[in-house]
Design a protein around this motif. Structure first.
Motif, PDB file in Angstrom:
ATOM      1  N   TYR A   1     -14.439  -8.184  -1.643  1.00  0.00           N
ATOM      2  CA  TYR A   1     -14.857  -9.543  -2.006  1.00  0.00           C
ATOM      3  C   TYR A   1     -14.568 -10.546  -0.895  1.00  0.00           C
ATOM      4  CZ  TYR A   1     -14.631  -7.304  -6.602  1.00  0.00           C
ATOM      5  OH  TYR A   1     -14.772  -6.441  -7.666  1.00  0.00           O
ATOM      6  N   GLY A   2     -14.797 -10.165   0.337  1.00  0.00           N
ATOM      7  CA  GLY A   2     -14.596 -11.100   1.451  1.00  0.00           C
ATOM      8  C   GLY A   2     -13.138 -11.302   1.829  1.00  0.00           C
ATOM      9  N   LEU A   3     -12.222 -10.587   1.186  1.00  0.00           N
ATOM     10  CA  LEU A   3     -10.798 -10.690   1.534  1.00  0.00           C
ATOM     11  C   LEU A   3     -10.382  -9.453   2.317  1.00  0.00           C
ATOM     12  CD1 LEU A   3      -9.335 -11.848  -1.906  1.00  0.00           C
ATOM     13  CD2 LEU A   3      -9.906 -13.278   0.072  1.00  0.00           C
ATOM     14  N   LYS A   4      -9.458  -9.649   3.267  1.00  0.00           N
ATOM     15  CA  LYS A   4      -8.951  -8.510   4.035  1.00  0.00           C
ATOM     16  C   LYS A   4      -7.510  -8.232   3.611  1.00  0.00           C
ATOM     17  CE  LYS A   4     -10.509  -7.661   8.168  1.00  0.00           C
ATOM     18  NZ  LYS A   4     -11.204  -6.388   7.890  1.00  0.00           N
ATOM     19  N   TYR A   5      -7.313  -7.089   2.954  1.00  0.00           N
ATOM     20  CA  TYR A   5      -5.976  -6.618   2.641  1.00  0.00           C
ATOM     21  C   TYR A   5      -5.499  -5.811   3.848  1.00  0.00           C
ATOM     22  CZ  TYR A   5      -7.240  -7.322  -2.332  1.00  0.00           C
ATOM     23  OH  TYR A   5      -7.654  -7.842  -3.534  1.00  0.00           O
ATOM     24  N   GLN A   6      -4.253  -5.992   4.235  1.00  0.00           N
ATOM     25  CA  GLN A   6      -3.704  -5.201   5.348  1.00  0.00           C
ATOM     26  C   GLN A   6      -2.290  -4.782   4.987  1.00  0.00           C
ATOM     27  OE1 GLN A   6      -4.516  -8.417   8.175  1.00  0.00           O
ATOM     28  NE2 GLN A   6      -5.396  -6.874   9.528  1.00  0.00           N
ATOM     29  N   MET A   7      -1.942  -3.580   5.401  1.00  0.00           N
ATOM     30  CA  MET A   7      -0.589  -3.091   5.123  1.00  0.00           C
ATOM     31  C   MET A   7      -0.072  -2.334   6.338  1.00  0.00           C
ATOM     32  SD  MET A   7       0.784  -0.987   1.855  1.00  0.00           S
ATOM     33  CE  MET A   7       2.539  -0.892   1.554  1.00  0.00           C
ATOM     34  N   VAL A   8       1.211  -2.527   6.636  1.00  0.00           N
ATOM     35  CA  VAL A   8       1.863  -1.774   7.714  1.00  0.00           C
ATOM     36  C   VAL A   8       3.118  -1.113   7.174  1.00  0.00           C
ATOM     37  CG1 VAL A   8       1.029  -3.219   9.602  1.00  0.00           C
ATOM     38  CG2 VAL A   8       3.177  -3.803   8.459  1.00  0.00           C
ATOM     39  N   GLY A   9       3.513  -0.027   7.821  1.00  0.00           N
ATOM     40  CA  GLY A   9       4.768   0.632   7.451  1.00  0.00           C
ATOM     41  C   GLY A   9       4.569   1.716   6.410  1.00  0.00           C
ATOM     42  N   HIS A  10       5.658   2.069   5.760  1.00  0.00           N
ATOM     43  CA  HIS A  10       5.660   3.174   4.802  1.00  0.00           C
ATOM     44  C   HIS A  10       6.567   2.749   3.645  1.00  0.00           C
ATOM     45  CE1 HIS A  10       5.137   7.314   3.626  1.00  0.00           C
ATOM     46  NE2 HIS A  10       6.430   7.476   3.522  1.00  0.00           N
ATOM     47  N   ALA A  11       5.932   2.312   2.543  1.00  0.00           N
ATOM     48  CA  ALA A  11       6.703   1.695   1.447  1.00  0.00           C
ATOM     49  C   ALA A  11       7.397   2.721   0.563  1.00  0.00           C
ATOM     50  CB  ALA A  11       5.781   0.831   0.609  1.00  0.00           C
ATOM     51  N   HIS A  12       7.089   4.003   0.778  1.00  0.00           N
ATOM     52  CA  HIS A  12       7.650   5.045  -0.087  1.00  0.00           C
ATOM     53  C   HIS A  12       9.176   4.920  -0.182  1.00  0.00           C
ATOM     54  CE1 HIS A  12       7.553   8.987  -2.030  1.00  0.00           C
ATOM     55  NE2 HIS A  12       8.730   9.146  -1.469  1.00  0.00           N
ATOM     56  N   GLY A  13       9.689   4.942  -1.391  1.00  0.00           N
ATOM     57  CA  GLY A  13      11.145   4.901  -1.584  1.00  0.00           C
ATOM     58  C   GLY A  13      11.738   3.507  -1.422  1.00  0.00           C
ATOM     59  N   HIS A  14      10.899   2.457  -1.392  1.00  0.00           N
ATOM     60  CA  HIS A  14      11.476   1.111  -1.242  1.00  0.00           C
ATOM     61  C   HIS A  14      12.292   0.765  -2.485  1.00  0.00           C
ATOM     62  CE1 HIS A  14       7.687   0.061  -3.376  1.00  0.00           C
ATOM     63  NE2 HIS A  14       8.462  -0.842  -3.952  1.00  0.00           N
ATOM     64  N   ASP A  15      13.355  -0.048  -2.285  1.00  0.00           N
ATOM     65  CA  ASP A  15      14.202  -0.396  -3.419  1.00  0.00           C
ATOM     66  C   ASP A  15      14.223  -1.899  -3.676  1.00  0.00           C
ATOM     67  OD1 ASP A  15      15.752  -1.268  -1.292  1.00  0.00           O
ATOM     68  OD2 ASP A  15      17.011   0.529  -1.301  1.00  0.00           O
ATOM     69  N   GLU A  16      13.455  -2.666  -2.880  1.00  0.00           N
ATOM     70  CA  GLU A  16      13.397  -4.112  -3.085  1.00  0.00           C
ATOM     71  C   GLU A  16      12.077  -4.637  -2.544  1.00  0.00           C
ATOM     72  OE1 GLU A  16      16.470  -6.246  -0.969  1.00  0.00           O
ATOM     73  OE2 GLU A  16      15.592  -8.182  -1.545  1.00  0.00           O
ATOM     74  N   VAL A  17      11.534  -5.639  -3.249  1.00  0.00           N
ATOM     75  CA  VAL A  17      10.273  -6.239  -2.825  1.00  0.00           C
ATOM     76  C   VAL A  17      10.454  -7.752  -2.809  1.00  0.00           C
ATOM     77  CG1 VAL A  17       7.985  -6.788  -3.736  1.00  0.00           C
ATOM     78  CG2 VAL A  17       8.685  -4.424  -3.607  1.00  0.00           C
ATOM     79  N   ARG A  18      10.010  -8.408  -1.747  1.00  0.00           N
ATOM     80  CA  ARG A  18      10.026  -9.880  -1.736  1.00  0.00           C
ATOM     81  C   ARG A  18       8.598 -10.382  -1.607  1.00  0.00           C
ATOM     82  NH1 ARG A  18      14.746 -10.796   2.550  1.00  0.00           N
ATOM     83  NH2 ARG A  18      16.268  -9.494   1.456  1.00  0.00           N
ATOM     84  N   VAL A  19       8.227 -11.341  -2.462  1.00  0.00           N
ATOM     85  CA  VAL A  19       6.856 -11.857  -2.462  1.00  0.00           C
ATOM     86  C   VAL A  19       6.876 -13.321  -2.036  1.00  0.00           C
ATOM     87  CG1 VAL A  19       4.776 -12.228  -3.831  1.00  0.00           C
ATOM     88  CG2 VAL A  19       6.287 -10.300  -4.370  1.00  0.00           C
ATOM     89  N   GLU A  20       6.070 -13.635  -1.017  1.00  0.00           N
ATOM     90  CA  GLU A  20       5.900 -15.040  -0.622  1.00  0.00           C
ATOM     91  C   GLU A  20       4.447 -15.416  -0.860  1.00  0.00           C
ATOM     92  OE1 GLU A  20       7.551 -15.440   3.566  1.00  0.00           O
ATOM     93  OE2 GLU A  20       7.944 -13.357   3.028  1.00  0.00           O
ATOM     94  N   ARG A  21       4.178 -16.714  -0.973  1.00  0.00           N
ATOM     95  CA  ARG A  21       2.787 -17.181  -1.111  1.00  0.00           C
ATOM     96  C   ARG A  21       2.339 -17.737   0.220  1.00  0.00           C
ATOM     97  NH1 ARG A  21       0.701 -14.922  -5.523  1.00  0.00           N
ATOM     98  NH2 ARG A  21       2.585 -14.284  -6.607  1.00  0.00           N
ATOM     99  N   THR A  22       1.123 -17.385   0.655  1.00  0.00           N
ATOM    100  CA  THR A  22       0.704 -17.794   1.990  1.00  0.00           C
ATOM    101  C   THR A  22      -0.574 -18.617   1.931  1.00  0.00           C
ATOM    102  OG1 THR A  22      -0.520 -15.743   2.245  1.00  0.00           O
ATOM    103  CG2 THR A  22       1.700 -15.789   3.156  1.00  0.00           C
TER     104      THR A  22
END
Ligand SMILES: Cc1cc2nc3c(=O)[nH]c(=O)nc-3n(C[C@H](O)[C@H](O)[C@H](O)COP(=O)(O)OP(=O)(O)OC[C@H]3O[C@@H](n4cnc5c(N)ncnc54)[C@H](O)[C@@H]3O)c2cc1C
Length: 412
Positions: free
Chosen positions: A343-364
């Motif tokens: 829908y005209g948005l570009k999702y991008q991801m880097v790294g390897h989230a497997h086994g992560h134990d914490e997530v921080r969400v910011e608004r951009t």
């Protein structure tokens, strides 16, 4: 580093997509003077960009010619290209592969000094769903063109599976004006990759664009009364729906069954050491098929992303070259990266989230899109955002440099 030298050497490259193409281009760039036999697989098409299949090609924004990778004829290599041909068996003790032609079943053994395995993946299609008219998977250009042919009739469409390909297909088919139902096995689209926050964002975008999403639902049956009748989908809650077009986005399986019996590690793709060499150092792997131990994350993985396939292909050639020159090859340590356009948005991801134990969400930005940082034991292991290319790439550099300056900082 050069790989020029012995003109009597033969390299076989198995696989005619991005990884195989990049191995051939890299051998050319390094001035390899031996023979290269490039077995490009059953598709019979020059290499092309797969990511465009579920995006610009389905949407009619580009043609098949526009998504071709650079033409092999420009190579100054002694190159033999075999199309409609597959590596069917490996004889590792004699360093040779059996190549069969798909058109006439002709076959020949080809001896090699080095073999690069770049045979990638094929779409996962459960046997019970295979061969039904109106039911399509999407891995190849031919798959995409078959789907595209059906669009003119404005079919009711169901996309089964909401990973990268399923989510992109739902978005692209909506942009073509089709009614789309998206069947999501889990709670949210793309949640296994992105986690809950971006999965929720992705679901909201589908809803905002008029997709009907069926959450926590599994398809248990697909039937059609006749070749021109709609497909009836049965779900695990007993409900049924019908559609003229069904697109399966159920993931992919590695194409390495031709290596069965070779003694190589085939437990998940083709097992390699950190430098992408198999247990036979003259047999290397690159791309979706390669399973190696990532030195930054301290675990074995396979990565099914575009940029990984090209970077690994170049690295595999370097590893082989180092071996010939008596140098110890470096581990392949690129931090994984992928993108997805919806829908005209570009999702991008880097790294390897497997086994992560914490997530921080910011608004951009003005739109307040989520930017997610994934931690393990207090260290950043991955990050993902929407329309935030600079922030994502900054995170990639940070993970790359922290990981490579202190080897294995993310290891358990
Ligand atoms: C629809 C779609 C959309 C995608 N979108 C994105 C995206 O937005 N971002 C992203 O990062 N990644 C995306 N990807 C993933 C990306 O395209 C893959 O990571 C990339 O194609 C991997 O390249 P590869 O050469 O390793 O394997 P593949 O592309 O799978 O190619 C393997 C090749 O080997 C051939 N082959 C198979 N068996 C044999 C054999 N026995 N002998 C010889 N040849 C053989 C096949 O015919 C094929 O040509 C997408 C993939 C698909 C299917």
């Amino acid at each position: 580093m050069s790989v020029a030298g012995d003109t009597s050497q033969t390299i076989v490259v198995a696989g005619g997509s991005l990884a195989g193409h990049t191995v051939v281009a890299e051998l050319d760039r390094r001035g390899f003077t031996g023979d290269v036999v490039w077995v490009r697989g059953p598709e019979g098409t020059a290499p092309y960009s797969r990511p465009a299949l579920s995006k610009e090609l389905i949407q009619g924004k580009v043609t098949r010619d526009a998504i071709r990778l650079p033409i092999p004829e420009r190579y100054g290599l002694r190159l033999r290209v075999l199309d409609h041909a597959v590596c069917a068996r490996l004889d590792p003790d004699a360093d040779r592969v059996l190549v069969t032609r798909t058109a006439d079943s002709g076959e020949e053994w080809i001896a090699f000094d080095a073999l690069f395995v770049c045979t990638g993946m094929r779409a996962r299609v459960p046997a019970a769903f295979a061969g039904l008219p109106g039911v399509h998977c999407l891995r190849t250009l031919a798959d995409a063109e078959r789907i595209k042919e059906r669009l003119a009739g404005r079919p009711r469409t169901v996309v089964v599976g909401a990973g990268l390909v399923g989510s992109e297909m739902a978005a692209s088919l909506r942009s073509c004006g089709l009614p789309v139902e998206l069947v999501v096995q889990g709670r949210l689209p793309m949640e296994p990759v992105f986690g809950a926050e971006l999965g929720r964002f992705c679901l909201d975008r589908h809803h905002a664009h008029g997709v009907t999403a069926r959450l926590r639902t599994t398809v248990t049956g697909l039937t059609a009364a006749g070749p021109h009748d709609p497909v009836v989908l049965t779900y695990d809650d007993g409900e049924q729906t019908s559609a003229e077009l069904v697109v399966l986005g159920l993931g992919a399986v590695t194409s390495c069954d031709w290596l069965d019996g070779s003694g190589l590690d085939l437990s998940d793709g083709l097992g390699c050491d950190a430098a992408l060499r198999t247990a036979r150092p003259n047999i290397l792997a690159a791309g979706d098929v390669a399973n190696w131990r990532h030195p930054v994350f301290g675990r074995r993985m396979r990565v099914e992303h575009w940029s990984n396939a090209s970077a690994q292909a170049r690295h595999a050639v370097e590893s082989w070259s180092a071996g010939r020159e008596g140098r110890e090859p470096a581990p392949f340590a690129d931090v994984p990266y992928f993108w997805s356009d919806q829908y005209g948005l570009k999702y991008q991801m880097v790294g390897h989230a497997h086994g992560h134990d914490e997530v921080r969400v910011e608004r951009t930005g003005a739109d307040g899109y989520p930017f997610v940082t994934y931690f393990r034991e207090g260290r950043v292991v991955a990050a993902a955002g929407v329309n935030t290319p600079r922030a994502v790439m900054r995170m990639k550099a940070r993970i790359q440099s922290e990981g490579t300056t202190t080897q294995g900082v993310y290891a358990r």
